[in-house]
Design an enzyme around this catalytic site. Structure first.
Site, PDB file in Angstrom:
ATOM      1  N   LYS A   1      48.888 -17.523 -13.520  1.00  0.00           N
ATOM      2  CA  LYS A   1      50.116 -17.590 -14.335  1.00  0.00           C
ATOM      3  C   LYS A   1      50.995 -16.346 -14.262  1.00  0.00           C
ATOM      4  CE  LYS A   1      50.351 -21.042 -15.400  1.00  0.00           C
ATOM      5  NZ  LYS A   1      50.498 -22.125 -14.371  1.00  0.00           N
TER       6      LYS A   1
ATOM      7  N   HIS B   1      43.327 -16.231  -6.442  1.00  0.00           N
ATOM      8  CA  HIS B   1      43.334 -15.555  -7.740  1.00  0.00           C
ATOM      9  C   HIS B   1      42.135 -14.610  -7.861  1.00  0.00           C
ATOM     10  CE1 HIS B   1      46.695 -17.721  -9.300  1.00  0.00           C
ATOM     11  NE2 HIS B   1      46.093 -18.863  -9.494  1.00  0.00           N
TER      12      HIS B   1
ATOM     13  N   SER C   1      51.584 -18.209 -21.019  1.00  0.00           N
ATOM     14  CA  SER C   1      51.705 -19.170 -19.933  1.00  0.00           C
ATOM     15  C   SER C   1      50.351 -19.814 -19.635  1.00  0.00           C
ATOM     16  CB  SER C   1      52.246 -18.463 -18.691  1.00  0.00           C
ATOM     17  OG  SER C   1      52.414 -19.369 -17.633  1.00  0.00           O
TER      18      SER C   1
HETATM   19  P1  A3P Z   1      55.791 -19.921 -17.725  1.00  0.00           P
HETATM   20  O1  A3P Z   1      54.612 -20.752 -18.147  1.00  0.00           O
HETATM   21  O2  A3P Z   1      55.943 -18.692 -18.575  1.00  0.00           O
HETATM   22  O3  A3P Z   1      57.058 -20.683 -17.631  1.00  0.00           O
HETATM   23  P2  A3P Z   1      51.632 -19.318 -11.467  1.00  0.00           P
HETATM   24  O4  A3P Z   1      52.420 -19.878 -10.342  1.00  0.00           O
HETATM   25  O5  A3P Z   1      50.969 -18.015 -11.134  1.00  0.00           O
HETATM   26  O6  A3P Z   1      50.710 -20.329 -12.039  1.00  0.00           O
HETATM   27  O7  A3P Z   1      52.673 -18.907 -12.609  1.00  0.00           O
HETATM   28  C1  A3P Z   1      53.359 -19.889 -13.332  1.00  0.00           C
HETATM   29  C2  A3P Z   1      54.453 -19.229 -14.138  1.00  0.00           C
HETATM   30  O8  A3P Z   1      55.498 -18.806 -13.254  1.00  0.00           O
HETATM   31  C3  A3P Z   1      55.081 -20.188 -15.144  1.00  0.00           C
HETATM   32  O9  A3P Z   1      55.487 -19.355 -16.246  1.00  0.00           O
HETATM   33  C4  A3P Z   1      56.253 -20.704 -14.320  1.00  0.00           C
HETATM   34  O10 A3P Z   1      57.290 -21.281 -15.093  1.00  0.00           O
HETATM   35  C5  A3P Z   1      56.712 -19.423 -13.642  1.00  0.00           C
HETATM   36  N1  A3P Z   1      57.561 -19.674 -12.458  1.00  0.00           N
HETATM   37  C6  A3P Z   1      57.325 -20.503 -11.426  1.00  0.00           C
HETATM   38  N2  A3P Z   1      58.342 -20.494 -10.559  1.00  0.00           N
HETATM   39  C7  A3P Z   1      59.267 -19.651 -11.059  1.00  0.00           C
HETATM   40  C8  A3P Z   1      60.567 -19.226 -10.629  1.00  0.00           C
HETATM   41  N3  A3P Z   1      61.109 -19.682  -9.503  1.00  0.00           N
HETATM   42  N4  A3P Z   1      61.230 -18.333 -11.405  1.00  0.00           N
HETATM   43  C9  A3P Z   1      60.698 -17.867 -12.546  1.00  0.00           C
HETATM   44  N5  A3P Z   1      59.481 -18.230 -13.011  1.00  0.00           N
HETATM   45  C10 A3P Z   1      58.762 -19.114 -12.269  1.00  0.00           C
END
Ligand code: A3P
Length: 291
Positions: A48, A104, A134
């Site tokens: 996340k 991860h 998140s």
């Molecule tokens: P939130 O839950 O705070 O919205 P991961 O890919 O490591 O699982 O992380 C997911 C988080 O990154 C989520 O955060 C998601 O919305 C955010 N995220 C994914 N793509 C993004 C983008 N292009 N710009 C900003 N945040 C992004």
């Protein structure tokens, strides 16, 4: 086995003291013996932290900004998730070079062949408060993970370091300490939110690429939150509700810095700041919880 049963909910286990999904533990020998290749590129992170965002950026850089090519396969197929099981490892093994691989894993659990091949890695880190929020929504939405029950309970489990992929503090500091010894580019989610162009250019330089303004713009557009949220190749809408129940929470949920303020109680914030100070002292690593 007893330790797994006593310390972790069903579906969880551990490798060398790091909490991991049982499914990851089951294939651990194969994961640890994974053979990296020259030219591989890794995106590494605590869950996340913006992994999917960075993964899409890396893939587009490797494809020289060709958006159509970046749509050649679903995100989790074109960028295999290293420790996620035999299927993703098989996909990785049959992929042409250069591969982009996602992990991860905390640094001490990385398969040794990545160091032998001196593979370039981009580590993406996010401030722990937003990361925790998140992850909470993700735990609720991902039906294969144990039910987090209450926010309060999740908060304690995060601080104990027993969520899947272990302790956030160990994770971010472990990769941070190793960044000069290896080809590791350390990027912050908050910096990307603040100035995505600046951070994209850092990643391009790290990979030895230099694109025209048009290509840079195209990559930025395609990897914006809005575009990624609407992109079925990357937003996990292909997963059934029995895996990711996105009626509970979207994978592309908010994509902001500071949402923790809507979730942390004043008392939790005090507890967290104390723990943070103790665990991060002397690390030289600093996070921003707002931009
Ligand atoms: P939130 O839950 O705070 O919205 P991961 O890919 O490591 O699982 O992380 C997911 C988080 O990154 C989520 O955060 C998601 O919305 C955010 N995220 C994914 N793509 C993004 C983008 N292009 N710009 C900003 N945040 C992004």
């Amino acid at each position: 086995v007893m330790q797994e049963l006593e310390n972790y909910p069903p579906g969880m286990g551990e490798i060398e003291g790091v909490a991991l999904l049982k499914g990851v533990c089951d294939v651990w020998d194969t994961v640890y013996n994974f053979q990296a290749r020259d030219g591989d590129i890794v995106v590494a992170s605590y869950p996340k932290s913006g992994t999917t965002w960075m993964q899409e950026i890396l893939d587009l850089i490797v494809q020289d900004g060709d958006v159509e090519k970046s749509q050649r396969a679903l995100g989790f197929i074109k960028v295999p998730f290293l420790e996620m099981g035999h299927t993703s490892l098989e996909v990785a093994n049959t992929m042409p070079t250069p591969r982009v691989l996602k992990t991860h894993l905390p640094i001490q659990l990385m398969p040794p062949s990545f160091w032998e091949k001196d593979v370039k890695m981009v580590y993406i880190a996010r401030n722990p408060k937003d990361c925790m929020v998140s992850y909470y929504y993700f735990y609720k939405m991902d039906q294969t993970l144990p039910d987090p029950e209450t926010w309060d309970n999740f908060f304690s489990t995060f601080l104990k370091g027993s969520l899947a992929w272990g302790d956030w503090f160990d994770h971010v500091t472990g990769w941070w300490k190793a960044r000069d010894e290896h080809k590791i580019l350390y990027i912050f989610y908050e910096d990307m939110i603040e100035d995505s162009r600046r951070e994209l250019c850092k990643v391009m330089r790290f990979l030895g690429k230099d694109f025209s303004e048009d290509v840079v713009k195209k990559i930025l557009h395609h990897t914006s939150f809005k575009a990624m949220k609407a992109n079925p190749m990357i937003n996990f809408s292909v997963f059934s509700e029995s895996i990711f129940d996105q009626s509970v929470s979207s994978f592309m949920r908010k994509g902001t810095v500071g949402d923790w303020k809507n979730h942390f109680l004043v008392s939790q914030n005090i507890i967290f700041d104390n723990e943070y100070k103790k665990k991060m002292e002397g690390s030289g690593l600093e996070f921003r919880t707002e931009v």
